[in-house]
Design an enzyme around this catalytic site. Structure first.
Site, PDB file in Angstrom:
ATOM      1  N   GLU A 147      -8.153  -1.154   5.297  1.00 35.38           N
ATOM      2  CA  GLU A 147      -7.806  -1.226   3.651  1.00 35.38           C
ATOM      3  C   GLU A 147      -6.844  -2.303   3.347  1.00 35.38           C
ATOM      4  O   GLU A 147      -7.166  -3.063   2.447  1.00 35.38           O
ATOM      5  CB  GLU A 147      -7.086   0.167   3.352  1.00 35.38           C
ATOM      6  CG  GLU A 147      -7.896   1.310   3.329  1.00 35.38           C
ATOM      7  CD  GLU A 147      -7.290   2.704   2.861  1.00 35.38           C
ATOM      8  OE1 GLU A 147      -6.260   2.873   3.363  1.00 35.38           O
ATOM      9  OE2 GLU A 147      -7.690   3.262   2.131  1.00 35.38           O
ATOM     10  N   ARG A 204      -2.366  -1.644  -3.734  1.00 36.49           N
ATOM     11  CA  ARG A 204      -3.546  -0.690  -3.766  1.00 36.49           C
ATOM     12  C   ARG A 204      -2.961   0.270  -4.766  1.00 36.49           C
ATOM     13  O   ARG A 204      -1.827   0.609  -4.709  1.00 36.49           O
ATOM     14  CB  ARG A 204      -3.254   0.160  -2.443  1.00 36.49           C
ATOM     15  CG  ARG A 204      -4.470   1.472  -2.558  1.00 36.49           C
ATOM     16  CD  ARG A 204      -4.382   2.270  -1.078  1.00 36.49           C
ATOM     17  NE  ARG A 204      -4.727   3.447  -1.100  1.00 36.49           N
ATOM     18  CZ  ARG A 204      -4.049   4.625  -1.019  1.00 36.49           C
ATOM     19  NH1 ARG A 204      -2.841   4.251  -0.822  1.00 36.49           N
ATOM     20  NH2 ARG A 204      -4.880   5.782  -1.213  1.00 36.49           N
ATOM     21  N   ASN A 250       0.923  -1.174  -0.106  1.00 39.64           N
ATOM     22  CA  ASN A 250       0.072   0.022  -0.001  1.00 39.64           C
ATOM     23  C   ASN A 250       1.033   1.399   0.021  1.00 39.64           C
ATOM     24  O   ASN A 250       1.400   1.585   1.075  1.00 39.64           O
ATOM     25  CB  ASN A 250      -0.926   0.067   1.281  1.00 39.64           C
ATOM     26  CG  ASN A 250      -1.894   0.931   1.254  1.00 39.64           C
ATOM     27  OD1 ASN A 250      -1.833   2.065   0.429  1.00 39.64           O
ATOM     28  ND2 ASN A 250      -2.819   0.820   2.077  1.00 39.64           N
ATOM     29  N   ASP A 254      -3.845  18.438  12.521  1.00 39.17           N
ATOM     30  CA  ASP A 254      -4.243  17.390  13.236  1.00 39.17           C
ATOM     31  C   ASP A 254      -5.568  17.583  14.277  1.00 39.17           C
ATOM     32  O   ASP A 254      -5.313  18.620  15.203  1.00 39.17           O
ATOM     33  CB  ASP A 254      -3.051  16.898  14.050  1.00 39.17           C
ATOM     34  CG  ASP A 254      -3.364  15.539  14.654  1.00 39.17           C
ATOM     35  OD1 ASP A 254      -4.308  15.215  15.432  1.00 39.17           O
ATOM     36  OD2 ASP A 254      -2.414  14.648  14.577  1.00 39.17           O
ATOM     37  N   ARG A 259      -5.740  20.164   3.065  1.00 42.53           N
ATOM     38  CA  ARG A 259      -6.811  20.435   1.692  1.00 42.53           C
ATOM     39  C   ARG A 259      -7.449  21.249   1.996  1.00 42.53           C
ATOM     40  O   ARG A 259      -8.407  21.023   2.796  1.00 42.53           O
ATOM     41  CB  ARG A 259      -6.967  19.173   0.959  1.00 42.53           C
ATOM     42  CG  ARG A 259      -5.565  18.447   0.249  1.00 42.53           C
ATOM     43  CD  ARG A 259      -6.204  17.162  -0.267  1.00 42.53           C
ATOM     44  NE  ARG A 259      -5.451  16.130   0.624  1.00 42.53           N
ATOM     45  CZ  ARG A 259      -5.696  14.528   0.551  1.00 42.53           C
ATOM     46  NH1 ARG A 259      -6.794  14.413  -0.355  1.00 42.53           N
ATOM     47  NH2 ARG A 259      -5.179  13.848   1.049  1.00 42.53           N
TER      48      ARG A 259
END
Ligand code: AMP
Length: 406
Positions: A390, A98, A7, A289, A247
């Site tokens: 995941e 992934r 990954n 965070d 973002r």
């Protein structure tokens, strides 16, 4: 059967090895035999490999100049030293990768052939930070285990069911024909947690109207109906949608025109501003965070409070915008770093949906609540906090391609 999962992120490489026996219960995630992670950003001089297996931990500094060599050193810890779990890498039956972007070509996982590898290369412009890292991983495995099949598990594939009305941007249609559309991301996570939620509730996923909130450093919300993604907040890139760690998420595109026109911003400056300096970090001016933001709020920091308020407002707005398309809501899922660990954000989001008779059980929300329904028994909507897995989901999607399986 031994499945190795790779990954690769823009600045990290996570990997784990699962052993699946013929009668293994696949309904709950297995503990990996061996796990490793490389952080390429700890220092300007080296990357840091951490390995965990046999109850032992190892840390190894890696050269930064050749990431493929770093991956090979990581693989060596499977067969050497305190973390040895296999006598030979040839014991690995299959590798699952992934892959962040499958473009329009891939709506499901597949064996990595030279054509698939070429498509991953062709899609570098749409995933410039991830696809080169994926290709390094594929190359490193091809060098070490040339006969072992490798599988691509695409993060966009789960969203290939999104209908045209939700995936086509209202731009001149030629741009859609040229590939500009909503692709969506975090698909491996949204797919896994929605299945897990159905399992926890003991209901077929096909019967449920689900909204899945993957709230981490990158965040997205997905609407899932009859087991399929019908809408998601990330778009052509993972920049659209919610406010994130650094973002900005969705903003008026004319802001970019204004910054270019009035302030002379170029591509590099805009990219840095929107992807690295905005979001929770940009507004709070403290941190990306949520933990730091919450402690700053406790110390009376208003800027931190504003950042958190915008974050929850946006999560709530996006959830609300997806309910009509689903025709109602049966299950609200919280997952990833913030979704799994922040009772405060879950409570603030859920409190906005009391008009739907969605009722959070405050005690369950505060306690150990992973993989549990934390709604009140009389709530009309189940609220489930799920640990996203995941890597396990990649292993499950890789398993059907295993030669021993067929
Ligand atoms: P992820 O990208 O899923 O690893 O999520 C990372 C983010 O989860 C961090 O940047 C934090 O904002 C958030 N996070 C992790 N632990 C906690 C916690 N205990 N409380 C609130 N937020 C957390």
């Amino acid at each position: 059967m031994k499945i190795l999962v790779l990954n690769a992120g823009s600045s990290s490489q996570k990997s784990c090895l699962y052993e699946i026996q013929p009668h293994t219960d696949l309904s709950t995630p297995l503990e990996p035999l061996w796990e490793a992670s490389i952080d390429w950003t700890v220092s300007d001089e080296y990357g840091l490999l951490k390995v965990f297996a046999n109850g032992q931990k190892r840390k190894i500094d890696l050269p930064l100049d050749n990431k493929r060599d770093g991956i090979l050193i990581m693989l060596e810890t499977i067969t050497h030293g305190h973390t040895k779990v296999l006598s030979s890498l040839d014991d690995i039956d299959i590798i699952g990768h992934r892959i962040v972007h499958g473009g329009r070509s891939y709506s499901r996982s597949c064996i990595i052939t030279p054509e698939v590898e070429q498509t991953i290369k062709d899609l570098i412009p749409l995933a410039p930070n991830h696809h080169p890292a994926h290709l390094e991983g594929i190359k490193a495995i091809a060098l070490t285990l040339p006969q072992t099949p490798q599988v691509a598990v695409f993060d966009t594939a789960f969203h290939s069911s999104i209908p045209p009305k939700a995936k086509i941007y209202p731009l001149p249609y030629q741009w859609y024909e040229r590939g500009i559309q909503r692709y969506g991301f975090h698909g491996i996570s949204h797919g896994y947690v929605s299945q897990r939620a159905a399992q926890i509730l003991g209901k077929p996923m096909e019967d449920l109207k689900i909204i899945s909130c993957h709230l981490g450093n990158g965040s997205s919300v997905t609407a899932i109906k009859n087991g399929h993604s019908i809408d998601t907040s990330m778009g052509f890139t993972p920049l659209e949608g919610l406010m994130m760690g650094t973002r900005c998420g969705s903003i008026d595109p004319a802001i970019l025109l204004h910054l270019m026109d009035e302030y002379g911003y170029d591509y590099g400056q805009l990219n840095q501003l929107l992807n690295k300096e905005s979001g929770l970090l940009g507004v709070s001016q403290i941190s990306a965070d949520v933990r730091s933001i919450i402690s700053a709020i406790a110390n009376g920091n208003h800027q931190a409070q504003l950042a958190l308020d915008i974050f929850t407002h946006r999560v709530t707005s996006v959830i609300g915008s997806m309910i009509p398309g689903l025709g109602g809501l049966d299950v609200l899922i919280f997952t990833a770093g913030i979704g799994e660990n922040s009772p405060l954000i879950r409570e603030q989001v859920c409190s906005q949906f009391s008009f739907l008779n969605l009722k959070l059980d405050r005690e369950k929300n505060q306690g150990k609540c992973l993989d549990r329904n934390i709604a009140n028994p009389d709530s009309s909507v189940a609220i489930i906090t799920i640990k996203t897995q995941e890597d396990w989901a990649i292993a499950l999607q890789t398993l059907p391609f295993c030669p021993k399986e067929s």
